[in-house]
Design an enzyme around this catalytic site. Structure first.
Site, PDB file in Angstrom:
ATOM      1  N   HIS A  49      -6.088 -56.671  75.376  1.00 45.70           N
ATOM      2  CA  HIS A  49      -7.246 -56.707  75.952  1.00 45.70           C
ATOM      3  C   HIS A  49      -8.147 -58.505  76.875  1.00 45.70           C
ATOM      4  O   HIS A  49      -7.285 -59.500  76.749  1.00 45.70           O
ATOM      5  CB  HIS A  49      -8.395 -57.919  74.572  1.00 45.70           C
ATOM      6  CG  HIS A  49      -8.731 -56.355  73.695  1.00 45.70           C
ATOM      7  ND1 HIS A  49      -9.138 -56.414  72.118  1.00 45.70           N
ATOM      8  CD2 HIS A  49      -7.488 -55.285  73.247  1.00 45.70           C
ATOM      9  CE1 HIS A  49      -8.812 -55.186  72.039  1.00 45.70           C
ATOM     10  NE2 HIS A  49      -7.829 -54.884  72.612  1.00 45.70           N
ATOM     11  N   GLU A  51      -9.839 -61.263  76.422  1.00 40.40           N
ATOM     12  CA  GLU A  51      -8.770 -62.521  75.808  1.00 40.40           C
ATOM     13  C   GLU A  51      -8.045 -62.357  75.325  1.00 40.40           C
ATOM     14  O   GLU A  51      -7.218 -63.504  75.790  1.00 40.40           O
ATOM     15  CB  GLU A  51     -10.185 -62.019  74.745  1.00 40.40           C
ATOM     16  CG  GLU A  51     -11.933 -61.859  74.299  1.00 40.40           C
ATOM     17  CD  GLU A  51     -11.800 -60.999  74.262  1.00 40.40           C
ATOM     18  OE1 GLU A  51     -13.036 -60.468  73.292  1.00 40.40           O
ATOM     19  OE2 GLU A  51     -11.004 -59.157  74.807  1.00 40.40           O
ATOM     20  N   CYS A  79     -12.913 -58.545  69.297  1.00 41.34           N
ATOM     21  CA  CYS A  79     -12.646 -57.518  68.543  1.00 41.34           C
ATOM     22  C   CYS A  79     -12.517 -58.622  66.835  1.00 41.34           C
ATOM     23  O   CYS A  79     -11.685 -59.378  67.514  1.00 41.34           O
ATOM     24  CB  CYS A  79     -11.746 -56.544  68.690  1.00 41.34           C
ATOM     25  SG  CYS A  79     -10.459 -56.941  69.095  1.00 41.34           S
ATOM     26  N   CYS A  82      -9.177 -60.245  68.901  1.00 41.69           N
ATOM     27  CA  CYS A  82      -9.373 -61.152  69.682  1.00 41.69           C
ATOM     28  C   CYS A  82      -9.436 -62.034  68.911  1.00 41.69           C
ATOM     29  O   CYS A  82      -9.125 -63.433  69.375  1.00 41.69           O
ATOM     30  CB  CYS A  82     -10.154 -60.664  70.742  1.00 41.69           C
ATOM     31  SG  CYS A  82      -9.506 -59.284  72.045  1.00 41.69           S
TER      32      CYS A  82
END
Length: 149
Positions: A49, A51, A79, A82
Site C-alpha cells: 500500500h 502508506e 486501512c 496502514c
C-alpha cells in the site's frame, strides 16, 4: 509542492499503472522524505500500500523507524494495516483526503490510532483536498465497472 499535492500526483501514477489510485507522501516539515503509490498488483505484495511503502522507505532514508516528527499525507483513509503501521512507527500525524467507509481506520469504521490499548497514538485529520482525492478513486472504479459490462 505540499504533501497532499504530491500524494495526488502519486495516485495518478497508480491509476495509469492499473493500481487502485492511492498515493502517499511522507514529509518532515517542508522536506519530502518519500512519496509512493499502491503497488500491490505489480509487486504481487498484499502489503504494498502507498502508506506502507512510504513508512518503510522513509524510515530507511532517515535511518530511524521512529517517525514522530513526520506527517503522512495520503489520498484515502488508511486501512487497518496502514493505520497500525503508523502507530507502530510512532508517526506524528496522518492527513488524508477521502474517507473509506468500508475499511477506514482513522475514524470511519474504527479509530485505530486513538485506541489507548496500543499505547502510542498518531494524530490524524481528514478531508484535505477531499474532492480531488475522492474523484480520482470514483473515476478509477467507474472505468473498471465499465470494463466488466
Amino acid at each position: 509542492m505540499d504533501g497532499m499535492e504530491k500524494a495526488l500526483e502519486e495516485a495518478r501514477k497508480a491509476m495509469k499503472e492499473g493500481e487502485v489510485p492511492v498515493g502517499a507522501a511522507l514529509m518532515r516539515g517542508e522536506e519530502l522524505i518519500w512519496a509512493d503509490h499502491n503497488r500491490r498488483e505489480q509487486d504481487h505484495d498484499p502489503t504494498a500500500h502507498a502508506e506502507m511503502l512510504c513508512l518503510r522507505r522513509g524510515a530507511e532514508r532517515l535511518g530511524n523507524w521512529r517517525l514522530g516528527d513526520c506527517t503522512l499525507y495520503v489520498t484515502m483513509e488508511p486501512c487497518p494495516m496502514c493505520a497500525g503501521a503508523a502507530v507502530m512507527s510512532r508517526l506524528g500525524r496522518i492527513v488524508y483526503g477521502a474517507a473509506d467507509p468500508e475499511k477506514g481506520c482513522c475514524g470511519s469504521v474504527y479509530d485505530l490510532p486513538a485506541d489507548p490499548a496500543l499505547g502510542a497514538a498518531a494524530a490524524w485529520s481528514a478531508g484535505e483536498k477531499e474532492e480531488a482525492c475522492a474523484e480520482i478513486l470514483a473515476r478509477f472504479f467507474s472505468e473498471r465497472r465499465k470494463g466488466r459490462e
